[in-house]
Write an enzyme that holds these catalytic residues in place. Structure first.
Site, mmCIF file in Angstrom:
data_model
loop_
_atom_site.group_PDB
_atom_site.id
_atom_site.type_symbol
_atom_site.label_atom_id
_atom_site.label_comp_id
_atom_site.label_asym_id
_atom_site.label_seq_id
_atom_site.Cartn_x
_atom_site.Cartn_y
_atom_site.Cartn_z
ATOM 1 N N CYS A 139 -61.240 11.516 52.709
ATOM 2 C CA CYS A 139 -61.591 11.083 51.292
ATOM 3 C C CYS A 139 -63.348 10.722 51.275
ATOM 4 O O CYS A 139 -63.663 10.306 52.211
ATOM 5 C CB CYS A 139 -60.831 9.668 51.171
ATOM 6 S SG CYS A 139 -61.262 8.875 49.586
ATOM 7 N N CYS B 15 -63.802 6.751 51.393
ATOM 8 C CA CYS B 15 -63.694 5.794 52.620
ATOM 9 C C CYS B 15 -63.740 6.444 53.713
ATOM 10 O O CYS B 15 -63.561 6.060 54.983
ATOM 11 C CB CYS B 15 -62.463 5.212 52.416
ATOM 12 S SG CYS B 15 -60.795 5.988 52.468
ATOM 13 N N CYS C 132 -56.009 8.489 47.623
ATOM 14 C CA CYS C 132 -56.154 8.132 48.990
ATOM 15 C C CYS C 132 -55.331 6.680 49.344
ATOM 16 O O CYS C 132 -55.431 5.623 48.721
ATOM 17 C CB CYS C 132 -57.382 8.043 49.489
ATOM 18 S SG CYS C 132 -57.996 7.076 51.143
ATOM 19 N N CYS D 89 -58.224 3.655 50.187
ATOM 20 C CA CYS D 89 -59.074 3.043 48.964
ATOM 21 C C CYS D 89 -58.573 3.372 47.787
ATOM 22 O O CYS D 89 -59.129 2.739 46.792
ATOM 23 C CB CYS D 89 -60.331 3.631 49.174
ATOM 24 S SG CYS D 89 -60.675 5.353 48.745
ATOM 25 N N CYS E 85 -52.962 19.892 44.859
ATOM 26 C CA CYS E 85 -54.386 20.561 44.041
ATOM 27 C C CYS E 85 -55.219 19.501 43.920
ATOM 28 O O CYS E 85 -55.122 18.588 43.025
ATOM 29 C CB CYS E 85 -53.884 21.046 42.835
ATOM 30 S SG CYS E 85 -54.902 22.171 41.888
#
Length: 160
Positions: free
Chosen positions: A76, A79, A124, A127, A147
């Site tokens: 991510c 984070c 995510c 976060c 995707c």
């Protein structure tokens, strides 16, 4: 008004109808990594902020991660939590990095009714940053296509 302003404003309209963002705004969902909106704006590039915090979508075929073929993890951009392994990445032909499975407990999903259609949005789990959508038209063994927006991720190669 520039094309960029129109796109960002459109992303904002889509975000306004995002169920996850609505819950976060009402403080009904909390994540281990949190920042104020001002902090997110300072931490992220404008295009990352538009996707991760406003549920925007990058243009297809624009992410360098689309062509990434090395072994490693996709994390991510908000984070740094690892989300997907390169072993589950495949070329879906859609113009966005695609995976057939996330890492264990790395992502969460919710129903997304924005843009007049029903999809499953992916975020995510650390976060809450919007990553993309998951569809039921992927390859075996899961039959899923995660995707993802390349701008919402970074790549961390595995040491050889």
């Amino acid at each position: 008004m520039t094309r960029r302003h129109i796109l960002l404003r459109s992303a904002g309209l889509a975000a306004a109808s995002s169920p996850l963002l609505a819950l976060i705004a009402r403080s009904e969902v909390t994540f281990p990594v949190t920042h104020t909106d001002a902090e997110w704006r300072r931490l992220l590039k404008p295009e990352q902020y538009a996707v991760l915090r406003q549920s925007g979508t990058e243009r297809p075929y624009t992410s360098p991660l689309l062509a990434e073929k090395r072994r490693g993890d996709f994390a991510c951009a908000g984070c740094d939590q690892p989300l997907f392994s390169s072993t589950t990445k495949y070329d879906s032909g859609t113009g966005w990095p695609s995976f057939w499975a996330p890492l264990d407990k790395a992502v969460g999903t919710e129903t997304d009714n924005s843009l007049g259609m029903q999809r499953t949005s992916v975020h995510c789990s650390s976060c809450g940053g919007h990553q993309g959508h998951v569809f039921n038209d992927g390859p075996r063994p899961t039959g899923l296509r995660y995707c993802m927006n390349g701008v919402s991720m970074t790549f961390k190669p595995t040491a050889a």
